[in-house]
Design a protein around this motif. Structure first.
Motif, PDB file in Angstrom:
ATOM      1  N   MET A   3      -2.762   3.027  14.339  1.00 13.66           N
ATOM      2  CA  MET A   3      -3.184   1.993  15.278  1.00 13.66           C
ATOM      3  C   MET A   3      -4.204   1.115  14.571  1.00 13.66           C
ATOM      4  N   TYR A   4      -4.047  -0.208  14.675  1.00 15.60           N
ATOM      5  CA  TYR A   4      -4.897  -1.135  13.931  1.00 15.60           C
ATOM      6  C   TYR A   4      -5.204  -2.357  14.791  1.00 15.60           C
ATOM      7  N   TYR A   5      -6.463  -2.805  14.723  1.00 13.96           N
ATOM      8  CA  TYR A   5      -6.874  -4.010  15.450  1.00 13.96           C
ATOM      9  C   TYR A   5      -7.153  -5.128  14.453  1.00 13.96           C
ATOM     10  N   SER A  27      -8.925  -8.489  14.026  1.00 22.20           N
ATOM     11  CA  SER A  27      -9.932  -9.296  14.715  1.00 22.20           C
ATOM     12  C   SER A  27      -9.616 -10.791  14.665  1.00 22.20           C
ATOM     13  N   ILE A  28      -8.776 -11.202  13.716  1.00 20.37           N
ATOM     14  CA  ILE A  28      -8.423 -12.628  13.631  1.00 20.37           C
ATOM     15  C   ILE A  28      -7.428 -12.992  14.729  1.00 20.37           C
ATOM     16  N   THR A  29      -6.361 -12.209  14.835  1.00 24.18           N
ATOM     17  CA  THR A  29      -5.364 -12.494  15.874  1.00 24.18           C
ATOM     18  C   THR A  29      -5.754 -11.897  17.219  1.00 24.18           C
ATOM     19  N   ASP A  30      -6.763 -10.993  17.240  1.00 30.92           N
ATOM     20  CA  ASP A  30      -7.245 -10.343  18.456  1.00 30.92           C
ATOM     21  C   ASP A  30      -6.138  -9.505  19.105  1.00 30.92           C
ATOM     22  N   LYS A  31      -5.363  -8.804  18.237  1.00 30.83           N
ATOM     23  CA  LYS A  31      -4.274  -7.984  18.757  1.00 30.83           C
ATOM     24  C   LYS A  31      -4.325  -6.595  18.127  1.00 30.83           C
ATOM     25  N   ILE A  32      -3.818  -5.614  18.892  1.00 27.54           N
ATOM     26  CA  ILE A  32      -3.680  -4.248  18.407  1.00 27.54           C
ATOM     27  C   ILE A  32      -2.228  -4.011  18.036  1.00 27.54           C
ATOM     28  N   SER A  33      -1.986  -3.425  16.858  1.00 29.69           N
ATOM     29  CA  SER A  33      -0.621  -3.053  16.468  1.00 29.69           C
ATOM     30  C   SER A  33      -0.553  -1.540  16.332  1.00 29.69           C
ATOM     31  N   VAL A  34       0.601  -0.980  16.683  1.00 27.13           N
ATOM     32  CA  VAL A  34       0.853   0.451  16.551  1.00 27.13           C
ATOM     33  C   VAL A  34       2.165   0.616  15.807  1.00 27.13           C
ATOM     34  N   THR A  35       2.132   1.350  14.689  1.00 28.12           N
ATOM     35  CA  THR A  35       3.342   1.569  13.896  1.00 28.12           C
ATOM     36  C   THR A  35       3.474   3.048  13.560  1.00 28.12           C
ATOM     37  N   SER A  36       4.711   3.522  13.452  1.00 26.03           N
ATOM     38  CA  SER A  36       4.942   4.916  13.084  1.00 26.03           C
ATOM     39  C   SER A  36       4.676   5.105  11.596  1.00 26.03           C
ATOM     40  N   ILE A  80      -5.325  11.783  23.514  1.00 29.73           N
ATOM     41  CA  ILE A  80      -6.483  11.218  22.829  1.00 29.73           C
ATOM     42  C   ILE A  80      -7.591  11.049  23.861  1.00 29.73           C
ATOM     43  N   ASN A  81      -8.681  11.760  23.708  1.00 30.74           N
ATOM     44  CA  ASN A  81      -9.784  11.707  24.662  1.00 30.74           C
ATOM     45  C   ASN A  81     -10.705  10.520  24.381  1.00 30.74           C
ATOM     46  N   ILE A  82     -11.238   9.947  25.470  1.00 25.41           N
ATOM     47  CA  ILE A  82     -12.160   8.812  25.365  1.00 25.41           C
ATOM     48  C   ILE A  82     -13.497   9.229  25.969  1.00 25.41           C
ATOM     49  N   THR A  83     -14.578   8.971  25.222  1.00 22.27           N
ATOM     50  CA  THR A  83     -15.922   9.289  25.723  1.00 22.27           C
ATOM     51  C   THR A  83     -16.712   8.000  25.920  1.00 22.27           C
ATOM     52  N   ASN A  84     -17.889   8.116  26.568  1.00 15.91           N
ATOM     53  CA  ASN A  84     -18.694   6.925  26.830  1.00 15.91           C
ATOM     54  C   ASN A  84     -19.397   6.391  25.590  1.00 15.91           C
ATOM     55  N   THR A  85     -19.249   7.075  24.452  1.00 13.31           N
ATOM     56  CA  THR A  85     -19.832   6.571  23.201  1.00 13.31           C
ATOM     57  C   THR A  85     -18.771   6.006  22.264  1.00 13.31           C
ATOM     58  N   ASP A  86     -17.523   5.972  22.726  1.00 12.30           N
ATOM     59  CA  ASP A  86     -16.433   5.492  21.869  1.00 12.30           C
ATOM     60  C   ASP A  86     -16.420   3.972  21.778  1.00 12.30           C
ATOM     61  N   SER A  87     -16.032   3.498  20.583  1.00  7.04           N
ATOM     62  CA  SER A  87     -15.671   2.098  20.366  1.00  7.04           C
ATOM     63  C   SER A  87     -14.164   2.079  20.163  1.00  7.04           C
ATOM     64  N   LEU A  88     -13.590   0.866  20.079  1.00  7.92           N
ATOM     65  CA  LEU A  88     -12.156   0.794  19.790  1.00  7.92           C
ATOM     66  C   LEU A  88     -11.878   1.389  18.412  1.00  7.92           C
ATOM     67  N   ASP A  89     -12.778   1.160  17.456  1.00  8.40           N
ATOM     68  CA  ASP A  89     -12.598   1.722  16.119  1.00  8.40           C
ATOM     69  C   ASP A  89     -12.527   3.245  16.159  1.00  8.40           C
ATOM     70  N   SER A  90     -13.424   3.891  16.890  1.00  6.62           N
ATOM     71  CA  SER A  90     -13.439   5.351  16.926  1.00  6.62           C
ATOM     72  C   SER A  90     -12.205   5.891  17.642  1.00  6.62           C
ATOM     73  N   ILE A  91     -11.727   5.171  18.670  1.00  7.01           N
ATOM     74  CA  ILE A  91     -10.504   5.602  19.355  1.00  7.01           C
ATOM     75  C   ILE A  91      -9.310   5.504  18.412  1.00  7.01           C
ATOM     76  N   MET A  92      -9.231   4.385  17.674  1.00  6.88           N
ATOM     77  CA  MET A  92      -8.123   4.226  16.729  1.00  6.88           C
ATOM     78  C   MET A  92      -8.177   5.282  15.641  1.00  6.88           C
ATOM     79  N   SER A  93      -9.371   5.650  15.208  1.00  9.96           N
ATOM     80  CA  SER A  93      -9.513   6.703  14.200  1.00  9.96           C
ATOM     81  C   SER A  93      -8.976   8.027  14.733  1.00  9.96           C
TER      82      SER A  93
END
Length: 607
Positions: free
Chosen positions: A281-283, A285-294, A257-270
């Protein structure tokens, strides 16, 4: 071509005289045109019947086979643990299912993404601050948990404490008291803090209003946030993260997964979610945590991060946990047979089990599968409706009145009539074109015969429509349209279905055995063949809907074609006849003109 300068010498209305002479001459042509129109109308009437007949046949195409009636219903003794559904191939009966373990997907999560939650200014407040609308430094925008409002500070000259108090008052006026606290840090910089449960504080942002310098004057940047902003470009959120993000890519399940200088966390997760990594991958904002599920469950469901330095930097920056719970299979016993399954939805012998929770290890959940008797009744009722509609159309055409005095109108006749009169006349002229038609009469008799038939290879108590409460209407004087239509005794039919659903189905779908007789066939098999044979017969007579009415490959089309040929030939002869009349009248006109000239000369000589 004869020159038609009619009546110049004689003063006679030659055109009118020729027209009357030609009217008699045209009588054979008019009769041919009327016959041509009748044949065209008859072809269309046949084709209209064929459309209904084809729709009826097609509705029987699958229904005439017993497999399409085999609908079932299923119930679970505890749908909170096991939900069930079934298809026609499922055998009626009772099943027992014990769920020891549900199938699990792989999963992992992060720690808190935000290292420090704060909305602090960078410029120290000073006494004597002048705030005014004229100075364009009294208005800014605040977003609290997605709700954005404009905040207006009252005009005035303020010391440090007074300015903080004025801003607090302005914020309270927009959002209400005890929503946002305005204060200062030890270095006299301004800060904003959302109020509420310390573990679930809402997001807070400050924004510039066009034309105002308030945000920058107070020491903030436009769109500055209290918590980590997953929609903002990562470079603007660096102060919120626990470390510097230097990664330009990371690897998950073998996908880069490539990251550019215009990426946000949302665009990376997308990018992750739309990749072939097979994870979501989901963030939060209430718990301030990222979850990853298959995206799948079972022991093949994995989450594996790359071991490269770039991936490690990404994981550390967002506090992603490398301790991962990998997927596992469901453990289930169905009717005494143990099995492991990668999914929590299992299909066995036509029954689909959706696992919701583990069950009692001994009693499990009981599943009952039954024949869907309502579906059988509805199929029969729907068939009867379509049969009656078709038979009603056939009866109407066969008994339609014939108005022999109403022949197709010629073009000359139409000129003297209104549109309404033309329509009413042609409706009469079209009526009865299929009156007592042999093809339709044979179809009607065939359908009625099948409705009365007995399926000889079935038990004598359940081998005809009558045995299940389906009878035919009698012929009633002046109601020929409904003669022979089917009637359902709902109580008898439902009772027969409940007692022996397969027996009822066989009346409709029974197949002829090898070397058997036509009477072995189920009612729908007989109806289908009758409809199919008649469709072919009508196509041979009148063609298909896409054929021209003069198509010589069908009987009526050949007749229309022959008449058209005769019309063209006769029209040529009529044109020659008309030219002959004009020629004769032209000679007469010339003779009269010459005679008149001589008389005039003689009269001149006698004067």
């Amino acid at each position: 071509m004869v020159m038609r300068l009619a009546g110049l010498g004689s003063g006679l209305d030659v055109d009118s005289m020729v027209a009357k002479l030609m009217q008699a001459e045209r009588a054979p042509l008019d009769k041919l045109s009327q016959k041509n129109q009748q044949l065209t109308w008859k072809s269309q009437a046949y084709r209209d019947i064929n459309v209904k007949l084809a729709a009826f046949r097609d509705s029987l195409s699958a229904l005439r086979f017993g497999s399409t009636w085999a609908n079932t219903t299923s119930t679970s003794s505890d749908s909170t643990k096991v939900e069930v559904s079934s298809v026609g191939t499922a055998a009626a009966g009772t099943h027992k299912i014990i769920v020891t373990k549900l199938a699990q997907g792989a999963s992992t999560s992060s720690g808190n993404v935000t290292s420090s939650a704060s909305l602090n200014g960078s410029t120290a407040l000073t006494s004597g601050a002048s705030i005014s609308a004229a100075g364009k430094n009294n208005v800014f925008s605040v977003s609290l948990n997605g709700t954005t409002k404009t905040v207006t500070i009252a005009d005035g000259n303020y010391d440090k404490a007074g300015l903080v108090s004025a801003i607090q008052s302005a914020v309270d006026q927009s959002f209400g008291a005890n929503q946002i606290q305005v204060g200062t840090n030890g270095d006299d910089t301004l800060n904003f803090t959302p109020l509420g449960d310390p573990n679930y504080l809402p997001q807070l942002k400050i924004n510039t209003v066009t034309g105002y310098t308030t945000v920058s004057d107070l020491g903030f940047t436009d769109n500055q946030s209290f918590k980590f902003d997953n929609s903002a470009v990562l470079s603007t959120q660096a102060s919120k993260l626990s470390g510097a993000l230097t990664a330009t890519s990371f690897v998950i399940n073998g996908q880069t997964i490539n990251i550019t200088n215009t990426d946000s966390l949302d665009s990376i997760m997308s990018k992750v979610n739309n990749s072939a990594a097979g994870v979501n991958m989901y963030y939060d904002s209430i718990t301030d945590k990222i979850s990853v599920t298959s995206k799948t469950t079972g022991d093949t469901a994995k989450i594996i991060y790359g071991a490269d330095a770039s991936t490690t930097n990404f994981l550390n920056t967002f506090q992603l946990n490398t301790a991962i719970t990998q997927g596992s299979n469901a453990q289930v016993n169905i009717d005494g047979v143990d099995g492991t399954y990668a999914s929590n939805q299992i299909t066995s012998n036509g029954v689909t089990y959706t696992l919701r929770n583990v069950t009692d290890p001994v009693n499990g959940v009981t599943v009952n599968v039954n024949q869907d008797t309502d579906a059988i009744y509805n199929s029969i009722s729907d068939f009867v409706t379509k049969y009656n509609d078709l038979l009603g159309s056939i009866n109407t055409k066969l008994r339609e009145s014939v108005f022999r005095d109403y022949q197709p109108l010629t073009d000359e006749q139409k000129k003297a009539m209104s549109e309404t009169d033309i329509t009413n006349w042609e409706n009469k002229a079209k009526s009865g074109l299929l009156h007592n038609d042999q093809t339709l009469a044979q179809l009607r008799n065939s359908l009625r015969g099948s409705a009365y038939s007995t399926i000889t290879t079935l038990p004598s108590n359940l081998n005809s429509l009558y045995d299940v409460g389906i009878t035919t209407k009698p012929y009633i004087l002046n109601d020929s349209e409904n003669a022979g239509k089917l009637e359902i005794d709902s109580a008898r039919l439902k009772d027969a279905i409940s007692k022996d659903p397969q027996g009822v189905i066989k009346i409709f779908t029974n197949q002829m055995s090898s070397g058997g007789a036509q009477s072995d066939k189920g009612v729908l098999q007989q109806f289908y063949e009758s409809a199919n044979n008649t469709i072919s017969s009508i196509i041979n007579t009148a063609g298909t809907a896409n054929d021209s009415f003069s198509n010589v490959t069908n009987t009526l089309g050949k007749q229309v074609y022959d008449i058209n040929y005769k019309i063209v030939d006769l029209q040529d002869k009529l044109d020659q006849k008309e030219n002959y009349y004009y020629s004769m009248f032209s000679k007469m006109d010339t003779a009269i003109a010459n005679s008149n000239a001589q008389i005039s000369w003689l009269q001149g000589q006698l004067q």
